[in-house]
Design an enzyme around this catalytic site. Sequence first.
Site, short mmCIF file in Angstrom:
data_model
loop_
_atom_site.label_atom_id
_atom_site.label_comp_id
_atom_site.label_asym_id
_atom_site.label_seq_id
_atom_site.Cartn_x
_atom_site.Cartn_y
_atom_site.Cartn_z
N ARG A 1 90.26 96.94 4.62
CA ARG A 1 90.78 95.74 3.95
C ARG A 1 91.04 94.64 4.96
O ARG A 1 90.79 93.47 4.69
CB ARG A 1 92.05 96.09 3.17
CG ARG A 1 91.73 96.86 1.88
CD ARG A 1 92.89 97.71 1.42
NE ARG A 1 94.04 96.93 1.07
CZ ARG A 1 95.29 97.38 1.18
NH1 ARG A 1 95.54 98.59 1.65
NH2 ARG A 1 96.29 96.61 0.81
N LYS B 1 102.85 88.51 1.35
CA LYS B 1 102.49 87.46 0.38
C LYS B 1 102.87 87.82 -1.05
O LYS B 1 103.28 86.95 -1.80
CB LYS B 1 101.02 87.05 0.51
CG LYS B 1 100.02 88.05 0.02
CD LYS B 1 98.62 87.53 0.28
CE LYS B 1 97.63 88.66 0.33
NZ LYS B 1 97.47 89.45 -0.90
N ARG C 1 100.63 102.90 -2.78
CA ARG C 1 99.34 102.46 -3.31
C ARG C 1 98.20 103.32 -2.78
O ARG C 1 98.19 103.70 -1.62
CB ARG C 1 99.10 100.99 -2.93
CG ARG C 1 99.64 100.04 -3.97
CD ARG C 1 99.55 98.62 -3.52
NE ARG C 1 98.23 98.21 -3.06
CZ ARG C 1 97.87 96.95 -2.88
NH1 ARG C 1 98.74 95.98 -3.11
NH2 ARG C 1 96.67 96.65 -2.45
N ARG D 1 104.91 101.00 3.04
CA ARG D 1 105.05 100.26 1.78
C ARG D 1 105.09 101.16 0.54
O ARG D 1 104.31 102.09 0.41
CB ARG D 1 103.88 99.27 1.64
CG ARG D 1 103.94 98.47 0.37
CD ARG D 1 103.10 97.26 0.46
NE ARG D 1 101.69 97.52 0.22
CZ ARG D 1 100.79 96.56 0.08
NH1 ARG D 1 101.15 95.30 0.19
NH2 ARG D 1 99.53 96.85 -0.14
P1 AMP Z 1 95.70 93.20 -3.42
O1 AMP Z 1 96.74 93.78 -4.31
O2 AMP Z 1 95.65 91.70 -3.49
O3 AMP Z 1 95.80 93.71 -2.00
O4 AMP Z 1 94.28 93.69 -3.97
C1 AMP Z 1 93.96 95.06 -4.03
C2 AMP Z 1 92.44 95.25 -4.12
O5 AMP Z 1 91.94 94.65 -5.32
C3 AMP Z 1 91.63 94.62 -3.01
O6 AMP Z 1 91.58 95.42 -1.84
C4 AMP Z 1 90.26 94.49 -3.69
O7 AMP Z 1 89.61 95.74 -3.77
C5 AMP Z 1 90.65 94.08 -5.10
N1 AMP Z 1 90.77 92.61 -5.24
C6 AMP Z 1 91.90 91.90 -5.54
N2 AMP Z 1 91.65 90.59 -5.60
C7 AMP Z 1 90.32 90.45 -5.33
C8 AMP Z 1 89.46 89.34 -5.21
N3 AMP Z 1 89.91 88.07 -5.38
N4 AMP Z 1 88.15 89.57 -4.91
C9 AMP Z 1 87.68 90.82 -4.74
N5 AMP Z 1 88.44 91.92 -4.82
C10 AMP Z 1 89.76 91.75 -5.11
#
Ligand code: AMP
Length: 210
Positions: free
Chosen positions: A165, A13, A154, A122
Amino acid sequence: MRLIIIGPQGSGKGTHAKKLAAKIGVPHISTGDILRETARQGTEEGRVAGKIMAAGELLPDEFMACLLKKRLGQADARRGFVLDGFPRTILQAEALEGIAKIDKVIYLNVPDGECVRRLAGRKTCGGCGAIYGNENPERIKGKCDACGSELRVREDDTEEAIRKRLAAYHGQTEPVLGFYRRKGLMAEIRVERVRQPEDVFREICGAIGI
Ligand code: AMP
């Protein structure tokens, strides 16, 4: 156009959201990127956020809604946006209703096994945010093709955090799909392993009529 892209971690995504935003000329707004930047700044808030993220857990809904409202209030988001990583819970989806009117939600439906396989390889560019993986490796090991910066793994791409996650995704984010389905905004894209990213991107564009 105001778009949301939803899918499990490793569904592609982020990559598709970036391409889509560039194509329609609106900002790509990733709440994960905003939080990682906050965490790097080393404030108390950033330190707490970084800890929660590294554990693979979600940050509180009110905090996230506040952060998003601030970001969508900036001038560049007035023309539209591609939202990536928000909403992740029903409460966040409800909060978003009061912030912006969404035109379409793109759901990348990717099986868990495929997500885990992709996340294991990744790497992300610390400079421009480009994403590399087993299927699209960088040309010079550890360096971004686009800007030459160092590539990083990451902190939350560990086996334990990936498992958490994906559990949070199934438990808390999947109900959001029903929320948008009922509103008639949902475009579901099935992404099996055999599909080429270009082919998936073409289908995404077709779904929103561009
Ligand atoms: P992502 O890069 O979208 O995978 O986000 C990385 C991490 O940021 C997630 O595993 C959460 O810990 C936090 N995070 C990002 N967006 C949100 C959200 N909308 N609500 C809660 N936690 C978030």
